[in-house]
Structure formats: C-alpha cells, structure tokens
Design a protein around this motif. Structure first.
Motif, short mmCIF file in Angstrom:
data_model
loop_
_atom_site.label_atom_id
_atom_site.label_comp_id
_atom_site.label_asym_id
_atom_site.label_seq_id
_atom_site.Cartn_x
_atom_site.Cartn_y
_atom_site.Cartn_z
N ARG A 1 30.05 45.24 32.70
CA ARG A 1 30.12 44.36 33.87
C ARG A 1 29.31 44.89 35.05
O ARG A 1 28.84 44.11 35.89
N GLU B 1 37.41 41.60 40.18
CA GLU B 1 37.58 41.33 38.76
C GLU B 1 38.28 42.51 38.10
O GLU B 1 37.96 43.67 38.39
N VAL C 1 34.27 45.14 40.30
CA VAL C 1 35.04 45.12 39.07
C VAL C 1 35.82 46.43 38.98
O VAL C 1 35.29 47.51 39.26
N ARG D 1 28.14 42.55 38.34
CA ARG D 1 28.97 43.11 39.40
C ARG D 1 28.32 44.40 39.90
O ARG D 1 28.21 45.38 39.15
N LYS E 1 42.22 40.81 46.00
CA LYS E 1 42.21 39.72 45.01
C LYS E 1 41.59 38.46 45.62
O LYS E 1 40.78 37.77 44.98
N ASN F 1 33.41 38.87 45.49
CA ASN F 1 33.02 38.69 44.09
C ASN F 1 32.04 39.75 43.58
O ASN F 1 31.31 39.51 42.63
#
Length: 365
Positions: free
Chosen positions: A229, A217, A178, A243, A212, A175
C-alpha cells in the motif's frame, strides 16, 4: 523490520523450524539427563521469534570462545513464541528466550518463565533500557515504530510531510496514511501505544476518531502496509501503492538504501520523528533450562560489543549498549528519535486488551 530479502530468508528458516547456526561443537544429544556426574551440554538453545538473525562469523567466534554450539528455535511472531514458553513453563524448549518486548514484558514476568541473571557487560547497557531491576531479562535491542513518508510524493506536490501525531489529522493529509491492525500487528499496536503515550487515557480515543475521519486505512500487517500500500517502498512502487504515509520503523530508510537496486544516494523515504513509539527487546534465562551455564554465556554474548554491532544490518534494530557503533548506512540515512512516546510496561499489561478492543470498535468496526 523486514525487507523482501529478509522475508525470504525468514520464510526458509520458519519452514525448517530449527536453525543450527554452526556446524561445529556438540548437538542436542549431549544434553545431560540430570545429576552431577552427567556430561556438560555442548549445545545452548535460543528460542526466538522468526526475525532473529546474526552473522555466521560472529556466532562462530562465540562458539569457539565458549565451547558451545548455538541452536536457534524459531517460533513465529513474538506473541506466539512467548505463549509457547508460558505453556511449557518449567520445562522449556531451550535455555534462553529472545524477543519479548516492552509491550509483552509484564506478561512474561508475571508468568515466571525466567531465572534472574545479571549478565556480564550489563553496565554498558544504557540506563533507559533497564526495565527489570531484578535482572530476569536482559535488554538486547531497541527500535522505533514511526510513520514513514514518501519523499517524492510530497516534493512533487510541494507539501511538507507530517512530522507529528497532531499533523496526521490535518486536512492536507486526508486519505494518505495506512497503518496496521493493532490487534494483529506489532507495529500497529506500537502506533496505538504512541497515541496513548501522547494523549493519555482521556484523549487517545478522540485522536483515533479524528484519524478515522481523516481517512486512515487499516490493513492486517506490516508486509501489506509497507510493501503493497505504501508508495515510497520498492515493493509498494511495484504494487502501485497509493498511500504516501505508512506506519513502519525509523530504520526503514537505511534498509531501502541497503537493498536498493541500484543503491540510491539518498533514502527515498523519510521518518516523521514526532510519531514514534519505542520498542525494547529482551532476552532471559529460561527457568528449568537444561544448560543454564550455556544460557548465561549466551546472554553475556548478546550484549557484547561484537553482537551489538552486528545486529543493525541483520535485524534492523539499534544496539542498547553505549560502546556499540552503528554502521555508516544507519548514521548517514537513519534518524535519531530523541523523544519517542513510551508507556510503562505495567500500564500496558493492565490495559492492553481493553485498549485494543476499544481501538477495534472505534476504527475497524
């Protein structure tokens, strides 16, 4: 590669549509209608994507030496600009086209929009950039699409930042990344091609499946990814981006220093050097150019030492000639990517659409 200041300038240029880069010399009405007795044109027109930029004094030196006035016609992003030249093949809007890169090169060459010309000074261009042996295009600049990281984020957590594509699928980086959409963004497509270069046709889909699952993201474009981001950029900090990893460029850290207010002693961002894909941009003499002699002179100028050394702080790209010297801010705060991933232009031409379609099905839908 953009910054807040560069975006503002590009937006103004795009609004104007055509930018004349010098007030001296002739204008478009000087172009001959044809015939050997027609007066020689004093204007040479460069068709380009929106990111072309050069210092006024450097362009004026060329104009004074050559007798030509340079006019730049900016036409959107690289893909849009190229599409327009293909549609006007044989009756081009200018004399030279700048901005086709190795991801689109075969498409341009297959459509025959360029006239071969071996530019003066081509011997100074490093061998790895000579991708067209027929000299239909001339290499002008290179840049590396790479994952950037927020140094403060990783230092605060005593976590080593990722350095390779393999690292990005590890649990400790879940996570955090990006990236841009490969169907709508040049750096997004470059990052997809990095995975193709690294893992091959048999392995790149599995890599993206794992990425993924690790929480990557996807956003539409670079501006949203980097300036909204990404937590490490000036724009991202203001937008409260969360991010700490983003797909951007190897030149991003020097630019963060250059436009920092106040200017920091050290770049706040770093580059994961094992995640990169190399872009090479080319220029070519357009078939049917109204001023082919001016176009040839302009191509010579684009690989001259003067222009090559002006580019880094104007377009945030690297020179392709061996005799050009990078500015200190690049050598101090930038990184050298010794082994970027590459995919042959012919392979890109044959597979690009199906790769993007498969990527979209895997990652976006």
């Amino acid at each position: 590669m953009s910054t807040t200041k560069k975006i503002a300038g590009a937006a103004l240029a795009a609004a104007l549509g055509v930018t004349t880069l010098s007030a001296c010399g002739g204008d478009a009405k000087d172009k001959p209608a044809g015939g050997s007795d027609a007066p020689k044109s004093k204007t040479v027109t460069l068709v380009s994507h929106d990111s072309f930029n050069a210092t006024d004094t450097v362009l004026k030196e060329f104009e004074q030496a050559s007798g030509y006035t340079v006019k730049v016609l900016k036409s959107g992003d690289a893909g849009t600009a190229l599409n327009q030249e293909i549609l006007t093949k044989g009756s081009p809007r200018g004399d030279v086209f700048f901005g086709v890169d190795n991801t689109l090169l075969s498409r341009a060459l297959d459509n025959g929009i360029f006239t071969p010309y071996e530019a003066e000074g081509l011997g100074e261009v490093k061998p790895e950039y000579h991708l067209d042996k027929q000299h239909r295009v001339t290499p002008v600049d290179s840049g590396d699409i790479c994952v950037n990281y927020d140094k403060q984020y990783f230092a605060d957590r005593k976590l080593a930042p990722p350095q390779t594509l393999d690292d990005l699928v590890k649990p400790e980086y879940k996570n955090l990344l990006v990236t841009e959409n490969a169907a709508t963004s040049s750096p997004g497509l470059g990052f997809l091609l990095a995975s193709v270069g690294k893992y091959g046709e048999a392995g790149w889909k599995d890599y993206w499946t794992a990425l993924k699952a690790n929480g990557v993201e996807v956003v539409d474009g670079w501006e949203q990814a980097y300036n909204e981001r990404f937590s490490g950029s000036a724009g991202g900090r203001k937008a409260k981006g969360d991010r700490p990893l983003v797909v951007s460029y190897a030149s991003s850290p020097p630019v963060e220093v250059l436009y920092g207010e106040p200017q920091p002693a050290e770049a706040p961002t770093g580059v994961a050097t094992g995640t990169c894909f190399r872009q090479v941009e080319f220029a070519g003499l357009l078939a049917g150019a109204g001023n082919p002699e001016g176009g040839k002179a302009l191509l010579d100028f684009l690989i001259s030492k003067k222009f090559q050394e002006d580019m880094p702080l104007q377009m945030f790209v690297n020179p392709v000639t061996a005799n050009a010297v990078l500015p200190e801010i690049f050598t101090k705060h930038g990184v050298v990517i010794d082994k970027p991933e590459n995919v042959a232009p012919d392979a890109i031409a044959q597979n690009r659409e199906q790769w993007v379609k498969a990527w979209t099905s895997l990652v976006v839908k």
